[in-house]
Scaffold this active site. Structure first.
Site, PDB file in Angstrom:
ATOM      1  N   SER A 281       0.665  -1.452   0.011  1.00 48.44           N
ATOM      2  CA  SER A 281      -0.015  -0.085  -0.146  1.00 48.44           C
ATOM      3  C   SER A 281       0.780   1.344  -0.086  1.00 48.44           C
ATOM      4  CB  SER A 281      -0.862  -0.002   1.178  1.00 48.44           C
ATOM      5  OG  SER A 281      -1.879  -1.080   1.405  1.00 48.44           O
TER       6      SER A 281
ATOM      7  N   THR B  12      -1.298   4.269   3.284  1.00 46.93           N
ATOM      8  CA  THR B  12      -2.255   4.899   2.220  1.00 46.93           C
ATOM      9  C   THR B  12      -2.430   6.599   2.712  1.00 46.93           C
ATOM     10  OG1 THR B  12      -3.114   3.005   1.450  1.00 46.93           O
ATOM     11  CG2 THR B  12      -4.145   4.859   0.692  1.00 46.93           C
TER      12      THR B  12
ATOM     13  N   PHE C 228     -10.238   8.239  16.185  1.00 47.04           N
ATOM     14  CA  PHE C 228     -11.173   7.720  16.728  1.00 47.04           C
ATOM     15  C   PHE C 228     -10.887   6.365  17.404  1.00 47.04           C
ATOM     16  CE2 PHE C 228     -12.775  10.597  13.579  1.00 47.04           C
ATOM     17  CZ  PHE C 228     -13.691  11.380  14.278  1.00 47.04           C
TER      18      PHE C 228
ATOM     19  N   ASP D  10      -5.680   0.327  -4.331  1.00 47.35           N
ATOM     20  CA  ASP D  10      -4.316   0.410  -4.193  1.00 47.35           C
ATOM     21  C   ASP D  10      -3.810  -0.895  -4.718  1.00 47.35           C
ATOM     22  OD1 ASP D  10      -5.093  -0.809  -1.914  1.00 47.35           O
ATOM     23  OD2 ASP D  10      -3.519   0.209  -0.801  1.00 47.35           O
TER      24      ASP D  10
ATOM     25  N   HIS E 139      -1.395  -9.712  -0.494  1.00 50.83           N
ATOM     26  CA  HIS E 139      -1.979  -9.031  -1.561  1.00 50.83           C
ATOM     27  C   HIS E 139      -1.930  -9.860  -2.821  1.00 50.83           C
ATOM     28  CE1 HIS E 139      -0.798  -4.757   0.513  1.00 50.83           C
ATOM     29  NE2 HIS E 139      -1.603  -5.582   1.278  1.00 50.83           N
TER      30      HIS E 139
END
Length: 494
Positions: A116, A179, A285, A372, A452
């Protein structure tokens, strides 16, 4: 590049379980030859009549489904449709009806299957680079600070800030993760998320950790909005789960950067932000990545809520804006071998794109949706129309699951590798098994974390100058598409 191997993914609501694991009771909807012919002709007529918008874009929003390969799109659209009581196959994710599409090649300059960091760098800078690095030149070694800053690549957000545009990042991952970091930072290693991760060579040669770079002016006055996870990289040791060794509290430094800057930590405080009187907004968060959508409680906003707030913040700038929104946990669900987690976050991305489309003027705003990279995630067998996407394969006209050569049923969804691999005799799966919160579809090759995939990913486009999105392109071309839509570097050089 391996990200995170998840031990389990808890999906706990009865409503979700009912949606996922109850066999479809719908009657088969085959249509007629006439209806299929009429629908096909209608689609062609609509596409032929689609006007081409050649105006310069005022705004660009780039949505990135991290790890959202083609098989994830297909399974995600079926899930979204089945959540609405449909068979699922006829459904479209919100962005799949965009008028322009392309295939995108994702390799890094040193890796056939990418990570990524290298892919996000290509999206944001216009140049492909190495695996594991953030916005450094393709000649720069991974993990070496010396020389990195002298040849650093310039991200799109820097050009945008230079001409007075507003900029922002939204992610369900840590804001310092690969990312989102590519929007605002430079680092020869994606792992340098806080100062405690910097090796001596990096410190000696002046490299800075990714978290502190979120305070950078990046060519203008800096990011106007940054919403996501990763609180631990912004706060010092001794403060909650803070990991900073330099004693700095970057949340407080963000607040001190402007008298009307704001910082929030939960959904309730985000909803209460006085957007009209807030100049810069930081929201963190979770201490690490935000929760998967399938297990999200009421303490954390969903991706659509964060996207809505970000657009409201950025729309205040009459000069336009650049916003990147990442559905980061699609990737993590797949790495953990949990199709459930990955696909619910795919549906959440579709919802966020739909919210953006409701809020912007598509005559002046380009929206791009891409991934990506892909994952080794498969959708196979011959399940009948409307078969529950997480269910056992049951063929057309059949009422009992299809059996493999070992006499046992199998799921539609599976992985080429990952923690769900079975070593030894395969279990005879039941509906109860696949309904379990921590169920992983079977994988072939046992690995700690699913990997990936290297195949092309999709690019979907709508808005000004979106018509140039077509064919098969290199991933770095997406930067140039956004640059062309905004006339960005041309304006920045004037």
């Amino acid at each position: 590049m391996k990200n995170i191997g998840l031990k389990s993914v808890a999906i706990a609501t009865t409503a979700l379980a009912t949606t996922l694991f109850t066999a479809s009771a719908q009657a088969e909807d085959t249509g007629t030859a006439e209806t299929w012919l009429e629908e096909g002709a209608r689609v062609v007529a609509e596409k032929a009549a689609e006007p081409v918008n050649t105006k310069r874009a005022k705004n660009v929003i780039l949505f990135v489904g991290d790890g959202m390969g083609i098989s994830t799109l297909t399974a995600g659209r079926i899930l979204e449709g089945q959540m609405q009581g449909k068979s699922g196959e006829e459904n479209y994710l919100s962005f799949e009806r965009f008028p322009y599409t392309a295939l995108v090649k994702t390799y890094n300059v040193d890796a056939q299957v990418p990570d990524s960091a290298g892919t996000a760098s290509a999206l944001n800078t216009g140049s492909k680079t190495r695996i594991g690095v953030i916005n450094t030149a393709p000649t720069q070694p991974n993990g070496q600070c010396a020389g990195a800053m002298e040849t650093a690549l310039t991200p799109l957000a820097h050009y945008a800030e230079k001409i007075g545009m507003a900029t922002g990042i939204v992610s369900t991952a840590r804001l310092t993760h690969a990312t989102p970091a590519a929007v605002y930072a430079h680092s020869p290693s994606r792992g340098w998320e806080n100062d405690g991760e910097l090796p001596e060579e990096a410190v000696a040669n002046g490299c800075r950790d990714i978290a502190q770079q979120i305070l950078n002016p990046i060519g203008g006055n800096g990011l106007e909005v940054a919403l996501g996870g990763g609180r631990r990289n912004f706060q010092p040791l001794g403060t909650g789960e803070g990991r900073r060794k330099d004693g700095r509290d970057l949340t407080q430094e963000w607040m001190a950067s402007d008298s009307s800057a704001a910082y929030v930590e939960n959904e309730q405080s985000l909803a209460q932000v006085d957007i009209a009187n807030t100049s810069r907004l930081l929201g963190l968060f979770d201490n690490s990545h935000m929760q998967f959508e399938a297990q999200r409680g009421d303490e954390q906003p969903d991706l659509a809520e964060m996207t809505e707030v970000a657009i409201k913040m950025l729309q205040k700038n009459d000069g336009g804006y650049y916003l990147m929104v990442e559905a980061g946990r699609i990737d993590h669900g797949h790495h953990g071998g949990s199709a459930k987690a990955a696909l619910y976050d795919t549906v959440a991305l579709s919802k966020a794109v739909r919210k953006a489309m409701e809020m912007v003027d598509l005559d002046e705003t380009m929206i791009l949706v891409t991934a990506d990279h892909s994952h080794v995630f498969t959708m196979a067998g011959y399940p009948k129309r409307g078969n529950p996407i997480f269910g056992l394969v049951t063929g057309p006209g059949e009422t009992e699951p299809t059996l493999a050569k070992d006499g046992k049923p199998y799921t539609t969804l599976a992985y080429q590798n990952g923690p769900g691999a079975v070593q030894g005799e395969r279990k005879h799966l039941t509906e109860e098994d696949i309904a379990a919160p921590d169920f992983r579809p079977q994988a072939l090759v046992p690995t700690r974390s699913e990997t990936h995939g290297g195949e092309d990913v999709g690019l979907f486009a709508i808005g000004p100058r979106a018509h140039i999105v077509r064919g098969t392109i290199e991933q770095n071309v997406i930067f140039h598409i956004m640059d062309y839509a905004l006339d960005l570097r041309k304006r920045a050089s004037e």
